[in-house]
Design a protein around this motif. Sequence first.
Motif, PDB file in Angstrom:
ATOM      1  N   MET A 135       0.722  -1.089   0.131  1.00  0.00           N
ATOM      2  CA  MET A 135       0.031   0.113   0.094  1.00  0.00           C
ATOM      3  C   MET A 135       0.997   1.509   0.006  1.00  0.00           C
ATOM      4  SD  MET A 135      -2.743   1.062   2.814  1.00  0.00           S
ATOM      5  CE  MET A 135      -3.845  -0.533   2.149  1.00  0.00           C
ATOM      6  N   ALA A 136       1.954   1.150   0.833  1.00  0.00           N
ATOM      7  CA  ALA A 136       2.680   2.387   0.781  1.00  0.00           C
ATOM      8  C   ALA A 136       3.672   2.568  -0.293  1.00  0.00           C
ATOM      9  CB  ALA A 136       3.859   2.294   2.134  1.00  0.00           C
ATOM     10  N   ILE A 137       4.118   1.619  -1.014  1.00  0.00           N
ATOM     11  CA  ILE A 137       4.423   1.623  -2.414  1.00  0.00           C
ATOM     12  C   ILE A 137       3.698   2.226  -3.300  1.00  0.00           C
ATOM     13  CG2 ILE A 137       5.547   0.475  -4.291  1.00  0.00           C
ATOM     14  CD1 ILE A 137       6.617  -1.551  -2.104  1.00  0.00           C
ATOM     15  N   THR A 138       2.526   1.613  -3.585  1.00  0.00           N
ATOM     16  CA  THR A 138       1.589   2.156  -4.392  1.00  0.00           C
ATOM     17  C   THR A 138       1.158   3.796  -4.035  1.00  0.00           C
ATOM     18  OG1 THR A 138       0.368   0.130  -4.650  1.00  0.00           O
ATOM     19  CG2 THR A 138      -0.890   1.747  -5.177  1.00  0.00           C
ATOM     20  N   GLY A 139       0.963   4.189  -2.919  1.00  0.00           N
ATOM     21  CA  GLY A 139       0.553   5.362  -2.359  1.00  0.00           C
ATOM     22  C   GLY A 139       1.885   6.586  -2.973  1.00  0.00           C
ATOM     23  N   ILE A 140       3.011   5.941  -2.670  1.00  0.00           N
ATOM     24  CA  ILE A 140       4.225   6.720  -2.895  1.00  0.00           C
ATOM     25  C   ILE A 140       4.290   6.816  -4.466  1.00  0.00           C
ATOM     26  CG2 ILE A 140       6.761   6.964  -3.016  1.00  0.00           C
ATOM     27  CD1 ILE A 140       6.600   5.489  -0.152  1.00  0.00           C
ATOM     28  N   GLY A 141       3.832   5.871  -5.372  1.00  0.00           N
ATOM     29  CA  GLY A 141       4.162   5.814  -6.702  1.00  0.00           C
ATOM     30  C   GLY A 141       3.053   6.823  -7.375  1.00  0.00           C
ATOM     31  N   LEU A 142       1.904   6.800  -6.595  1.00  0.00           N
ATOM     32  CA  LEU A 142       0.776   7.807  -7.247  1.00  0.00           C
ATOM     33  C   LEU A 142       1.141   9.285  -7.068  1.00  0.00           C
ATOM     34  CD1 LEU A 142      -2.228   5.597  -6.054  1.00  0.00           C
ATOM     35  CD2 LEU A 142      -1.462   5.982  -8.632  1.00  0.00           C
ATOM     36  N   ALA A 143       1.911   9.327  -5.882  1.00  0.00           N
ATOM     37  CA  ALA A 143       2.163  10.857  -5.336  1.00  0.00           C
ATOM     38  C   ALA A 143       3.070  11.282  -6.379  1.00  0.00           C
ATOM     39  CB  ALA A 143       2.613  10.905  -4.114  1.00  0.00           C
ATOM     40  N   LEU A 144       4.165  10.541  -6.674  1.00  0.00           N
ATOM     41  CA  LEU A 144       5.241  11.048  -7.655  1.00  0.00           C
ATOM     42  C   LEU A 144       4.687  11.381  -9.051  1.00  0.00           C
ATOM     43  CD1 LEU A 144       8.185   8.597  -6.611  1.00  0.00           C
ATOM     44  CD2 LEU A 144       7.750  10.965  -5.989  1.00  0.00           C
ATOM     45  N   LEU A 145       3.567  10.662  -9.419  1.00  0.00           N
ATOM     46  CA  LEU A 145       2.750  10.959 -10.577  1.00  0.00           C
ATOM     47  C   LEU A 145       2.270  12.500 -10.596  1.00  0.00           C
ATOM     48  CD1 LEU A 145       1.242   7.671 -11.750  1.00  0.00           C
ATOM     49  CD2 LEU A 145       2.905   8.960 -12.918  1.00  0.00           C
ATOM     50  N   THR A 146       1.706  12.937  -9.418  1.00  0.00           N
ATOM     51  CA  THR A 146       1.358  14.301  -9.391  1.00  0.00           C
ATOM     52  C   THR A 146       1.681  14.838  -8.200  1.00  0.00           C
ATOM     53  OG1 THR A 146      -0.817  13.370  -8.274  1.00  0.00           O
ATOM     54  CG2 THR A 146      -0.940  13.736 -10.756  1.00  0.00           C
ATOM     55  N   PRO A 147       2.843  15.266  -7.965  1.00  0.00           N
ATOM     56  CA  PRO A 147       3.662  15.726  -6.653  1.00  0.00           C
ATOM     57  C   PRO A 147       3.156  16.888  -6.412  1.00  0.00           C
ATOM     58  CG  PRO A 147       5.034  15.766  -8.705  1.00  0.00           C
ATOM     59  CD  PRO A 147       3.837  15.312  -9.175  1.00  0.00           C
ATOM     60  N   ASN A 148       1.790  17.134  -5.919  1.00  0.00           N
ATOM     61  CA  ASN A 148       1.384  18.359  -5.500  1.00  0.00           C
ATOM     62  C   ASN A 148       1.298  18.407  -3.908  1.00  0.00           C
ATOM     63  OD1 ASN A 148      -1.185  17.303  -5.059  1.00  0.00           O
ATOM     64  ND2 ASN A 148      -1.753  17.624  -7.382  1.00  0.00           N
ATOM     65  N   LEU A 149       0.849  19.502  -3.356  1.00  0.00           N
ATOM     66  CA  LEU A 149       0.950  19.632  -1.753  1.00  0.00           C
ATOM     67  C   LEU A 149      -0.243  18.401  -1.183  1.00  0.00           C
ATOM     68  CD1 LEU A 149       1.066  23.404  -0.910  1.00  0.00           C
ATOM     69  CD2 LEU A 149       3.087  21.685  -0.532  1.00  0.00           C
ATOM     70  N   ILE A 150      -1.191  18.351  -1.974  1.00  0.00           N
ATOM     71  CA  ILE A 150      -2.243  17.236  -1.345  1.00  0.00           C
ATOM     72  C   ILE A 150      -1.637  16.046  -1.654  1.00  0.00           C
ATOM     73  CG2 ILE A 150      -4.710  16.432  -1.975  1.00  0.00           C
ATOM     74  CD1 ILE A 150      -5.544  19.194  -2.977  1.00  0.00           C
ATOM     75  N   ALA A 151      -1.212  15.577  -2.588  1.00  0.00           N
ATOM     76  CA  ALA A 151      -0.711  14.312  -2.856  1.00  0.00           C
ATOM     77  C   ALA A 151       0.422  14.010  -1.887  1.00  0.00           C
ATOM     78  CB  ALA A 151      -0.113  13.838  -4.303  1.00  0.00           C
ATOM     79  N   LEU A 152       1.338  14.788  -1.763  1.00  0.00           N
ATOM     80  CA  LEU A 152       2.499  14.638  -0.861  1.00  0.00           C
ATOM     81  C   LEU A 152       2.023  14.616   0.622  1.00  0.00           C
ATOM     82  CD1 LEU A 152       5.202  16.604  -2.709  1.00  0.00           C
ATOM     83  CD2 LEU A 152       4.723  14.267  -2.703  1.00  0.00           C
ATOM     84  N   ALA A 153       0.993  15.433   1.026  1.00  0.00           N
ATOM     85  CA  ALA A 153       0.383  15.485   2.248  1.00  0.00           C
ATOM     86  C   ALA A 153      -0.157  14.171   2.596  1.00  0.00           C
ATOM     87  CB  ALA A 153      -0.250  16.583   2.546  1.00  0.00           C
ATOM     88  N   GLY A 154      -0.867  13.473   1.555  1.00  0.00           N
ATOM     89  CA  GLY A 154      -1.443  12.231   1.742  1.00  0.00           C
ATOM     90  C   GLY A 154      -0.641  11.139   2.105  1.00  0.00           C
ATOM     91  N   ILE A 155       0.825  11.110   1.449  1.00  0.00           N
ATOM     92  CA  ILE A 155       1.677  10.236   1.730  1.00  0.00           C
ATOM     93  C   ILE A 155       2.210  10.238   3.204  1.00  0.00           C
ATOM     94  CG2 ILE A 155       4.104   9.400   1.208  1.00  0.00           C
ATOM     95  CD1 ILE A 155       1.852   8.552  -0.803  1.00  0.00           C
TER      96      ILE A 155
END
Length: 210
Positions: A135-155
Amino acid sequence: MAVLALILFGIYFGIAFVIRTVLQLRRTGDSGFRGLSGRPGSTRWWAGILFALALLAGLLGPVAALAGLDPIDPLEHTAIATVGGAAAVAGIIATVITQYAMGASWRVGVDATETTTLIITGPFGLVRNPVFTAMAITGIGLALLTPNLIALAGIVVLLIALQLQVRVVEEPYLLATHGATYRDYAAATGRFLPGIGRLTPVSPRTARSS
């Protein structure tokens, strides 16, 4: 990349929660969902709340990108997005494998009154919580596709939620349910990564005095 992130998020959510729940119901007659643990405001309760917020951020990150939210400049690079996409796909595949390995013991949340089989083989022989690692690998990967503040805060929220869920909810439950069997397993197997986060084994002297 935001569209790809949304597609991968949908695939992940569908596989990890929707399809898995349907399969669990068909196999056992039980959805596997146990809900939040602990009283509202407790650490156990916050673990579940943060987990839900992290999933929401995983969706809102690419939605915000499509709406015009700018990415963090140092992370806006084709190579980083490529790594992110590969990580997300790898995480989704790992999720399928690790959830399958759990069989009928798959749960979302913990019910302290029930006893499930302790799985220690397959991916669980490498780490104690391979589903959460995936789950962590998936989440980090998704955040790197759209590395904005919301995505990075979500990680950040996701990693905190996983630590809390494992340390204050699941490990105490497993120790209470499986006792020495789980402690021996946890002393030899890392929490999320091989060899890291192993529990301290009980010494013979401590065992005799308890």
